[in-house]
Scaffold this active site. Structure first.
Site, PDB file in Angstrom:
ATOM      1  N   LEU A 102       0.807  -0.997   0.079  1.00 30.72           N
ATOM      2  CA  LEU A 102      -0.027  -0.057   0.156  1.00 30.72           C
ATOM      3  C   LEU A 102       0.858   1.363  -0.103  1.00 30.72           C
ATOM      4  O   LEU A 102       1.984   1.476   0.815  1.00 30.72           O
ATOM      5  CB  LEU A 102      -0.778   0.012   1.342  1.00 30.72           C
ATOM      6  CG  LEU A 102      -1.523   1.251   1.622  1.00 30.72           C
ATOM      7  CD1 LEU A 102      -2.518   1.627   0.467  1.00 30.72           C
ATOM      8  CD2 LEU A 102      -2.437   0.806   3.010  1.00 30.72           C
ATOM      9  N   SER A 154       1.900  11.466  -8.458  1.00 27.73           N
ATOM     10  CA  SER A 154       3.040  12.220  -9.258  1.00 27.73           C
ATOM     11  C   SER A 154       4.383  11.730  -8.389  1.00 27.73           C
ATOM     12  O   SER A 154       4.222  10.950  -7.453  1.00 27.73           O
ATOM     13  CB  SER A 154       2.818  13.765  -9.009  1.00 27.73           C
ATOM     14  OG  SER A 154       3.004  14.104  -7.924  1.00 27.73           O
ATOM     15  N   GLY A 208       5.816   8.708  -5.648  1.00 28.56           N
ATOM     16  CA  GLY A 208       4.705   7.653  -5.265  1.00 28.56           C
ATOM     17  C   GLY A 208       4.444   7.108  -6.769  1.00 28.56           C
ATOM     18  O   GLY A 208       4.222   5.977  -6.870  1.00 28.56           O
ATOM     19  N   TYR A 229       7.687  22.814   7.703  1.00 25.51           N
ATOM     20  CA  TYR A 229       7.854  21.410   6.911  1.00 25.51           C
ATOM     21  C   TYR A 229       8.769  20.536   7.504  1.00 25.51           C
ATOM     22  O   TYR A 229       8.363  19.328   8.085  1.00 25.51           O
ATOM     23  CB  TYR A 229       8.257  21.690   5.726  1.00 25.51           C
ATOM     24  CG  TYR A 229       8.604  20.553   4.613  1.00 25.51           C
ATOM     25  CD1 TYR A 229       7.659  19.464   4.190  1.00 25.51           C
ATOM     26  CD2 TYR A 229      10.020  20.375   4.381  1.00 25.51           C
ATOM     27  CE1 TYR A 229       7.988  18.616   3.512  1.00 25.51           C
ATOM     28  CE2 TYR A 229      10.284  19.149   3.589  1.00 25.51           C
ATOM     29  CZ  TYR A 229       9.262  18.341   3.022  1.00 25.51           C
ATOM     30  OH  TYR A 229       9.583  17.241   2.482  1.00 25.51           O
TER      31      TYR A 229
HETATM   32  N1  LIG Z   1      11.095  15.865  -4.029  1.00 27.85           N
HETATM   33  C1  LIG Z   1      11.799  16.404  -3.249  1.00 27.85           C
HETATM   34  O1  LIG Z   1      12.817  17.080  -3.239  1.00 27.85           O
HETATM   35  C2  LIG Z   1      11.670  15.758  -1.782  1.00 27.85           C
HETATM   36  C3  LIG Z   1      12.466  15.781  -0.814  1.00 27.85           C
HETATM   37  C4  LIG Z   1      12.350  15.056   0.351  1.00 27.85           C
HETATM   38  C5  LIG Z   1      11.128  14.560   0.696  1.00 27.85           C
HETATM   39  N2  LIG Z   1      10.141  14.595  -0.084  1.00 27.85           N
HETATM   40  C6  LIG Z   1       9.174  13.815   0.183  1.00 27.85           C
HETATM   41  O2  LIG Z   1       8.766  12.953  -0.623  1.00 27.85           O
HETATM   42  C7  LIG Z   1       7.341  12.659  -0.620  1.00 27.85           C
HETATM   43  C8  LIG Z   1       6.647  12.628  -2.039  1.00 27.85           C
HETATM   44  O3  LIG Z   1       6.952  13.945  -2.586  1.00 27.85           O
HETATM   45  P1  LIG Z   1       7.169  14.218  -4.268  1.00 27.85           P
HETATM   46  O4  LIG Z   1       8.720  14.961  -3.985  1.00 27.85           O
HETATM   47  O5  LIG Z   1       7.100  12.910  -4.895  1.00 27.85           O
HETATM   48  O6  LIG Z   1       6.170  15.360  -4.481  1.00 27.85           O
HETATM   49  P2  LIG Z   1       4.943  15.241  -5.314  1.00 27.85           P
HETATM   50  O7  LIG Z   1       5.132  15.028  -6.731  1.00 27.85           O
HETATM   51  O8  LIG Z   1       4.379  16.666  -5.153  1.00 27.85           O
HETATM   52  O9  LIG Z   1       4.134  14.131  -4.741  1.00 27.85           O
HETATM   53  C9  LIG Z   1       3.483  14.151  -3.577  1.00 27.85           C
HETATM   54  C10 LIG Z   1       2.435  13.422  -3.457  1.00 27.85           C
HETATM   55  O10 LIG Z   1       1.496  13.482  -2.183  1.00 27.85           O
HETATM   56  C11 LIG Z   1       0.236  13.949  -2.355  1.00 27.85           C
HETATM   57  N3  LIG Z   1      -0.373  14.947  -1.624  1.00 27.85           N
HETATM   58  C12 LIG Z   1       0.367  15.958  -0.929  1.00 27.85           C
HETATM   59  N4  LIG Z   1      -0.740  16.604  -0.354  1.00 27.85           N
HETATM   60  C13 LIG Z   1      -1.896  15.688  -0.134  1.00 27.85           C
HETATM   61  C14 LIG Z   1      -3.055  15.712   0.431  1.00 27.85           C
HETATM   62  N5  LIG Z   1      -3.554  16.786   1.404  1.00 27.85           N
HETATM   63  N6  LIG Z   1      -3.898  14.609   0.507  1.00 27.85           N
HETATM   64  C15 LIG Z   1      -3.482  13.518  -0.195  1.00 27.85           C
HETATM   65  N7  LIG Z   1      -2.433  13.545  -0.712  1.00 27.85           N
HETATM   66  C16 LIG Z   1      -1.648  14.393  -0.711  1.00 27.85           C
HETATM   67  C17 LIG Z   1      -0.010  14.572  -3.559  1.00 27.85           C
HETATM   68  O11 LIG Z   1      -1.114  14.416  -4.199  1.00 27.85           O
HETATM   69  P3  LIG Z   1      -1.876  15.665  -4.770  1.00 27.85           P
HETATM   70  O12 LIG Z   1      -0.889  16.172  -6.053  1.00 27.85           O
HETATM   71  O13 LIG Z   1      -3.096  15.271  -5.088  1.00 27.85           O
HETATM   72  O14 LIG Z   1      -1.568  17.020  -3.792  1.00 27.85           O
HETATM   73  C18 LIG Z   1       1.227  13.572  -4.516  1.00 27.85           C
HETATM   74  O15 LIG Z   1       0.558  12.428  -4.756  1.00 27.85           O
HETATM   75  C19 LIG Z   1       6.928  13.640   0.299  1.00 27.85           C
HETATM   76  O16 LIG Z   1       6.515  13.185   1.529  1.00 27.85           O
HETATM   77  C20 LIG Z   1       7.949  14.590   0.430  1.00 27.85           C
HETATM   78  O17 LIG Z   1       7.894  15.608   1.517  1.00 27.85           O
HETATM   79  C21 LIG Z   1      10.439  15.113  -1.448  1.00 27.85           C
END
Ligand SMILES: NC(=O)c1ccc[n+]([C@@H]2O[C@H](COP(=O)([O-])OP(=O)(O)OC[C@H]3O[C@@H](n4cnc5c(N)ncnc54)[C@H](OP(=O)(O)O)[C@@H]3O)[C@@H](O)[C@H]2O)c1
Length: 287
Positions: A7, A13, A16, A152
């Site tokens: 799960l 995006s 994930g 954050y």
């Molecule tokens: N990219 C980086 O540089 C980075 C670095 C360190 C950690 N992270 C962590 O990695 C994880 C994935 O992020 P990502 O980089 O892949 O960014 P992303 O492309 O923005 O993906 C984030 C995911 O979380 C979902 N999400 C956000 N707010 C939500 C809400 N209120 N309810 C349900 N779903 C929600 C988004 O869905 P929606 O599009 O519907 O909002 C999207 O599916 C996050 O936990 C982030 O903090 C990312």
């Protein structure tokens, strides 16, 4: 590799999306959650649903009942949930004082309480089967608090705190807890950043207020120069899943740009942490 029921949250995006596809291609059965599958995420939901071994579930992570329904659905179909990947999250970077209490609560609701809701719901089944893996995606900002990334970071510190103790608490019951700490990667995260709702305070910060923007620009520049591939995170998740039960590391850093200083913090903490566990009469949990 043995086939697992996985799960994963936040699959429309970024990490994930890649992880769901990666794991499904390897033969795992993936339940991929996203919100609003009939609205803004409809196209993504349809595309992911058409991939073999993926079932998309519409889940509102901020709602206990919605999370419970998803877990019940998987358990009634599969009987087990082997792996939970708490991936969904969003950033809230900007002048800290510009965040309202509602802003702060909303980021904690997604970045901390949502993982908690899922953990609470999957644990009875994982304990029953004396087997399971929970992977919580935090951040380098879950280990160090940088200016303008405080809220954050606090939400990710909270998830780190929950995961670290839980790792040792659950291991004797056959359930592994692992933390994945990504560095900066080009996903959609920066476009979804919430910079704070209370603009009225910004004037008082003068030029210092601009440092928040400079940080975002600097991170963007680093990403452009180093071009880190988000697939590295998906691969690290797959590696954790395929690793031997009970031997999975507590923390995995995936950060080709600035990972070294987070690694150094983790190494130093590990030594002191294990010392502390022994002093507090819990040395047996290190076995
Ligand atoms: N990219 C980086 O540089 C980075 C670095 C360190 C950690 N992270 C962590 O990695 C994880 C994935 O992020 P990502 O980089 O892949 O960014 P992303 O492309 O923005 O993906 C984030 C995911 O979380 C979902 N999400 C956000 N707010 C939500 C809400 N209120 N309810 C349900 N779903 C929600 C988004 O869905 P929606 O599009 O519907 O909002 C999207 O599916 C996050 O936990 C982030 O903090 C990312």
């Amino acid at each position: 590799m043995s086939k697992k029921i996985v799960l994963i949250t936040g699959t429309n995006s970024g990490f994930g999306w890649l992880t769901a596809r990666n794991l499904a291609t390897s033969g795992h059965q993936v339940y991929a959650t996203m919100r609003d599958t009939k609205g803004k995420n409809a196209e993504k939901a349809n595309t992911l649903s058409s991939v073999e071994n993926i079932t998309v579930l519409d889940v509102a992570l901020t709602d206990d009942q919605s999370v419970k329904r998803a877990i019940d659905t998987i358990l009634s179909r599969e009987g087990v949930i082997d792996v939970l990947v708490n991936n969904a999250g969003y950033s809230m970077n900007g002048v800290t004082e510009s965040f309202t209490t509602a802003d702060v609560q909303s980021v904690f609701d997604v970045n901390f309480f949502a993982p908690w809701r899922l953990i609470k719901q999957v644990l009875p089944a994982m304990r029953r089967q004396a087997d399971g893996l929970i992977i919580n995606v935090t951040s380098g900002f879950g280990r160090i608090s940088f200016p303008f990334a405080t809220v954050y970071g606090a939400s990710k510190f909270a998830l780190e705190g929950l995961s670290e103790g839980l790792h040792f608490e659950l291991k004797p019951l056959g359930v592994d807890v692992a933390i994945l700490e990504p560095g900066a990667f080009p996903t959609e995260m920066s476009q979804k950043n919430n910079p704070g709702s209370d603009n009225s305070v910004l004037e008082g910060y003068g030029a210092i207020g601009d440092v928040a923007g400079k940080m975002m620009t600097a991170v963007g520049g680093l990403i452009q120069t180093h071009n880190p591939n988000p697939q590295e995170v998906a691969d690290a998740i797959a590696k954790l899943i395929d690793s031997q039960k009970g031997k999975r590391p507590l923390r995995t850093v995936v950060d080709p740009i600035t990972g070294e200083f987070i690694q150094a913090i983790n190494q130093a903490t590990k030594i002191q942490y294990e010392h502390g566990l022994k002093m507090f009469g819990m040395g047996e949990l290190l076995a």
